[in-house]
Scaffold this active site. Structure first.
Site, PDB file in Angstrom:
ATOM      1  N   GLU A 180       7.767  -0.711   1.163  1.00 50.53           N
ATOM      2  CA  GLU A 180       8.705  -1.111   0.047  1.00 50.53           C
ATOM      3  C   GLU A 180      10.071  -1.781   0.695  1.00 50.53           C
ATOM      4  O   GLU A 180      10.578  -0.734   1.661  1.00 50.53           O
ATOM      5  CB  GLU A 180       9.084  -0.254  -0.958  1.00 50.53           C
ATOM      6  CG  GLU A 180       9.611  -0.807  -1.988  1.00 50.53           C
ATOM      7  CD  GLU A 180      10.064   0.257  -3.230  1.00 50.53           C
ATOM      8  OE1 GLU A 180      10.270  -0.335  -4.404  1.00 50.53           O
ATOM      9  OE2 GLU A 180      10.136   1.547  -2.904  1.00 50.53           O
ATOM     10  N   GLU A 319       7.401   6.215  -3.108  1.00 47.97           N
ATOM     11  CA  GLU A 319       6.182   6.754  -4.283  1.00 47.97           C
ATOM     12  C   GLU A 319       5.162   6.266  -3.958  1.00 47.97           C
ATOM     13  O   GLU A 319       4.265   5.927  -5.062  1.00 47.97           O
ATOM     14  CB  GLU A 319       6.825   6.148  -5.731  1.00 47.97           C
ATOM     15  CG  GLU A 319       7.076   4.906  -5.716  1.00 47.97           C
ATOM     16  CD  GLU A 319       8.282   4.139  -5.449  1.00 47.97           C
ATOM     17  OE1 GLU A 319       8.658   2.970  -6.093  1.00 47.97           O
ATOM     18  OE2 GLU A 319       9.128   4.661  -4.607  1.00 47.97           O
ATOM     19  N   HIS A 352      11.431  12.249  -9.246  1.00 48.78           N
ATOM     20  CA  HIS A 352      11.669  10.989  -9.030  1.00 48.78           C
ATOM     21  C   HIS A 352      10.448  10.261  -8.717  1.00 48.78           C
ATOM     22  O   HIS A 352      10.069   9.294  -9.361  1.00 48.78           O
ATOM     23  CB  HIS A 352      13.009  10.732  -8.463  1.00 48.78           C
ATOM     24  CG  HIS A 352      13.200   9.339  -8.131  1.00 48.78           C
ATOM     25  ND1 HIS A 352      14.459   8.796  -8.740  1.00 48.78           N
ATOM     26  CD2 HIS A 352      12.691   8.395  -7.344  1.00 48.78           C
ATOM     27  CE1 HIS A 352      14.520   7.729  -8.590  1.00 48.78           C
ATOM     28  NE2 HIS A 352      13.359   7.345  -7.446  1.00 48.78           N
ATOM     29  N   GLU A 353      10.163  10.549  -7.533  1.00 54.08           N
ATOM     30  CA  GLU A 353       8.838   9.999  -6.964  1.00 54.08           C
ATOM     31  C   GLU A 353       7.666  10.019  -7.844  1.00 54.08           C
ATOM     32  O   GLU A 353       6.916   9.310  -7.914  1.00 54.08           O
ATOM     33  CB  GLU A 353       8.526  10.435  -5.637  1.00 54.08           C
ATOM     34  CG  GLU A 353       9.715  10.526  -4.583  1.00 54.08           C
ATOM     35  CD  GLU A 353      10.477   9.010  -4.752  1.00 54.08           C
ATOM     36  OE1 GLU A 353       9.749   8.117  -4.807  1.00 54.08           O
ATOM     37  OE2 GLU A 353      11.479   9.000  -4.313  1.00 54.08           O
TER      38      GLU A 353
END
Length: 901
Positions: A180, A319, A352-353
């Site tokens: 990403e 992620e 979060h991930e």
């Protein structure tokens, strides 16, 4: 991706922990999860409404990839077969490819002979064009490509990390991927954009004694000659290319079956052992909670979190679907080095991930304009689940800090909307900032509070079900929330995500009459730049939650420039009760006086939010510094541990505003007088069984008092450091980072050399980086210069060296900037290209030197416009500091004189 926060019952999980000795392979797990059949939409050309770098004449449905890495030579070869549909006759197909050398390419139609293709590379646009001698007719094909690429030493594409083996101390190498935003194209020729979703089959030919990890479980291993094996992974769900992952190394994997039947695993360097326990248990805990919240069960059979030794200046975790990658310092819990904040980070970053597995992976933004749909929502969900399972942490206070970080960027002229236009690869890389994360998160929290938690959750569930395995824009979510009964969502969300800036609510007066309070309100825009405060300002629909005294709060949606609102009751009036509104509130003097008088009776969240808001208003010049300082001074040292921690941190920041001189000494004395008693009560040593918030408070008090030069704290830090030669464990424990920081700031030459010696012999990369980064904290200018020279000497590893530079920049930003510019080539080798502009912004973040303005302007002029954004933001912030710092110092000095009487 993370750059460095309610209530559902969870059934007890079945524990199945398997510690590998030196694990040589990852065991095959359950069959791969099914993916819905490719719809007609996925077989159609990409709509013109979705941005793309590609011609739109083809679309992939499946990739079959085989990769053979050579970790020592830092090269790899690959083969890929891409099932795709061609929609219009064309003589060429264009895919993404960056740094890949194609040796052969053919196109196989459903029937008939393979078509040979000629390949040309466009390095600037990061594309590969496959040209046929005859037009390629519409239909279904398989594009077969053989190619080669390089393995980098910085975290982008397929990259290598070197680290000391935890069992032997010898340097070993692991391979990882980071795709990403636009770096899957460094690994495989691909349609490397989020809307080109496809399924992936990945196989790797690797050394037989190494573990290979990917998104899906291993389904087959085959022994090959020369000590190698072919590892084949299961077919992924349909997903965007940036979510593909591959890792290889001497790893061990420990697992726990979560309550929903998903295998939660931590893949860590061999020898990590129990350091993975906390992360593994946390991962298994949050997975079923997210299943329940989203109303969609996690669709893969396993979720690994892969430990990457080292660090990045660009991000902390990623992620990848089914195979999160997280840098070691925020994933493994080491009792010798992990701070209380570090333990909280392990939980919240992993949450979060994990939230991304739904928000980002299952449902993905159509284009990077809406990257906040990934990051803002993952941050918001992480806070929600972290607070749910750790109520004793008072985690909601961190939301205030996030709001403040966003507003600090959003109040500058260089701000941008949450939904921003992104068109180039460089703009993609620069999109991951506090507005995308923290403002996005704050707007979501405000909207959820406005429509109600139950309505919000039902809308989210509808959104997940409707758009699973596909792509969306922000409007799709607002439509789902309104469909569940949410009122005014499109109106509010559109304003706060598409209009840049921070709303300013002015409470001009509050009058009590007949048992009711009448509020005269107007709205403006809060700006850190005084020159930007004139002229027409936007009008936001502002959700207010008004509380009078201890009465129930009253909701009001303010849509005009000026309004008069009447609410029941008389007393102190808090307009942003609960602190979930994304706006600043400037009270008239009388109304603020009443809040100060009743400050002790406010909820903790309102005490902290009101204090932070008023300090920011004071620093920006909307009111005298005393407006915020008297609220900060109203928080006693005996306050709730989480609130006392935050208050101590604010005193430390204000200490940094002042220059050396009488005023700074006065503030140091005030800090000592008001904070040292709490530290004395707590003691220097953590106590068995104490709450984590107490340990964290102790750490913050030591740091704050040490920064202010408290003699007892400084002496204690030095004594502990100097004990290391005879007692290597003298600093071990949750306060190791804290004591090192205080000792390093006050280091003598002998202290500094001791720190360097400890770094050289550290047997873990986390500990090594801890010592190396502390070298840069020295307040002695000669030692700071020596630390800079060390950073490019080749002795620290490439992930430790940049941390030395940014540590020096905390005390000597100009020196650090000049050093980086003078050694640009050497420093560039330490930092992946996407992170360089943000690295420069960090280096100058503490500068108050007017000479830095021209230096930054000169540097920004050397950068392409789409790369210069963080540097321009840093330049704007510097100009703001230069304009406001004299006033801040003068008013702070005046307040300190009065406080000392």
């Amino acid at each position: 991706m993370r750059p460095a926060f309610r209530s559902f019952a969870t059934a007890s999980a079945v524990i199945a922990i398997a510690f590998s000795q030196p694990v040589l392979s990852q065991p095959a797990l359950s069959p791969p999860a099914s993916t819905p059949a490719v719809s007609s939409r996925e077989l159609a050309p990409l709509p013109e409404t979705v941005p793309s770098d590609l011609p739109r004449n083809a679309r992939p449905s499946h990739y079959t990839i085989e990769v053979t890495p050579d970790a020592q030579a830092l090269t790899f070869t690959g083969k890929v077969g891409i099932d795709l549909a061609v929609f219009a006759a064309s003589d060429a197909l264009t895919l993404h490819g960056n740094g890949l050398k194609v040796s052969s390419a053919t196109l196989k139609p459903a029937t008939g002979a393979a078509i040979p293709l000629r390949v040309t590379a466009d390095e600037q646009n990061q594309t590969l064009t496959f040209t046929s001698a005859k037009p390629i007719q519409p239909g279904r094909y398989q594009l077969d490509v053989s190619y080669a690429g390089t393995i980098g030493k910085q975290p982008s594409g397929l990259f290598a990390l070197d680290y000391p083996d935890k069992r032997t101390g010898r340097e070993v190498r692991g391979l990882f991927t980071q795709f990403e935003a636009p770096d899957a194209r460094r690994f495989v020729p691909s349609f490397d954009e989020p809307s080109y979703k496809a399924t992936f089959d990945l196989a790797a030919i690797v050394p037989a004694d190494r573990m290979a990890v990917s998104n899906m479980p291993v389904v087959r291993e085959e022994a090959l000659p020369n000590g190698r094996k072919r590892v084949t992974f299961g077919t992924t769900p349909r997903m965007s290319s940036y979510l593909l992952f591959f890792g290889l190394g001497d790893f061990e994997r420990t697992t726990k079956v979560a309550a929903d039947g998903v295998e939660a695993g931590i893949v860590a360097p061999a020898g990590s052992g129990k350091q993975a326990d906390y992360a593994r248990e946390s991962l298994a805990e949050v997975l079923p909670w997210f299943d329940e919240y989203f109303g969609v069960k996690y669709p893969l059979p396993k979720l690994d979190n892969v430990v990457a030794p080292g660090s990045s200046q660009f991000f902390g975790a990623m992620e990848n679907w089914g195979a999160i990658m997280t840098f070691e310092r925020i994933l493994l819990f080491d009792p010798a080095t992990t701070s209380p904040t570090g333990k909280q980070d392990i939980y919240s970053v992993q949450a979060h991930e994990t939230a991304h597995q739904w928000f980002g992976n299952l449902v993905t933004m159509s284009w990077w304009d809406d990257i906040w749909l990934n990051e803002g929502f993952a941050s918001w969900m992480a806070d929600k689940v972290t607070a749910h399972f750790n109520p004793e942490w008072s985690w909601e206070l961190g939301g205030i800090d996030g709001r403040e970080a966003a507003m600090a960027l959003d109040a500058l002229p260089t701000t941008h909307p949450v939904v921003q236009q992104i068109r180039t690869a460089s703009e993609m890389e620069q999109a991951f900032d506090a507005i995308t994360y923290q403002k996005g998160q704050a707007v979501i929290a405000m909207l959820e509070d406005y429509v109600g938690a139950d309505t919000w959750r039902e809308g989210m569930r509808s959104y997940m079900r409707r758009h699973a395995y596909s792509n969306t824009v922000s409007k799709d979510l607002w439509t789902a929330i309104e469909g569940a009964g949410g009122q005014d969502v499109n109106l509010i969300a559109d304003a706060f995500t598409r209009t840049p800036g921070v709303p300013l609510l002015r409470v001009r007066s509050i009058r009590c009459k007949g048992g009711q309070s009448r509020l005269d309100l107007s709205q403006d825009a809060f700006s850190l730049d005084a020159g930007s405060r004139k002229g027409q300002k936007p009008t936001w629909p502002m959700p207010l939650l008004i509380q009078v005294g201890h009465s129930d709060p009253v909701r009001h949606l303010m849509t005009g420039k000026a309004e008069t609102v009447t609410v029941p009751g008389c007393g102190a009036v808090l307009v942003n009760s609960g602190q979930l509104g994304y706006y600043r509130t400037l009270y008239d003097r009388a109304s603020l006086d009443q809040l100060v008088s009743n400050f002790g009776s406010l909820k903790t969240i309102d005490q902290y939010g009101l204090m932070r808001d008023n300090i920011s208003l004071s620093l920006a010049g909307y009111q005298d510094m005393s407006g915020g300082l008297r609220l900060l001074a109203s928080i006693p040292h005996t306050a709730d541990a989480a609130l006392a921690t935050s208050a101590a941190e604010q005193w430390q920041r204000l200490y940094g505003v002042l220059e050396e001189g009488p005023a700074r000494k006065q503030l140091a004395a005030l800090i000592s007088r008001t904070r040292a008693p709490r530290l004395a009560q707590l003691g220097f040593e953590p106590r068995a069984g104490e709450p984590l918030t107490q340990t964290k408070l102790r750490a913050q008090l030591i740091e704050t008092l040490g920064t202010a030069g408290e003699p007892r704290v400084v002496a204690e830090a030095r004594q502990r450091l100097q004990s290391l030669p005879t007692d290597p464990t003298a600093l071990d424990g949750p306060l190791k980072r804290t004591w090192l920081g205080v000792a390093a700031k006050n280091a003598t030459r002998d202290d500094w050399e001791l720190l360097r010696a400890q770094a050289a012999k550290a047997d873990s990369l986390v500990e090594r980086q801890l010592y190396y980064s502390s070298l840069g904290l020295a307040q002695d200018e000669a030692l700071a210069r020596e630390a800079l020279a060390l950073s490019v000497s080749g002795t620290p590893d490439v992930t430790s060296a940049p941390q030395i530079i940014t540590s020096v920049a905390l005390n000597y930003p100009e020196m650090a900037f000049d050093f980086v510019r003078a050694n640009q080539d050497a420093v560039d080798r330490l930092i992946e290209r996407p992170g360089r502009p943000r690295f420069f912004a960090r280096v100058v973040g503490a500068s108050t030197n007017p000479e830095m303005v021209s230096k930054l302007e000169t540097y920004a002029a050397t950068l392409p416009e789409d790369e210069a954004k963080p540097v321009v933001q840093a330049l704007t912030a510097l100009k703001q500091r230069l304009a406001s710092r004299p006033r801040q110092r003068e008013q702070l000095t005046t307040w300190l004189r009065k406080a000392a009487r």
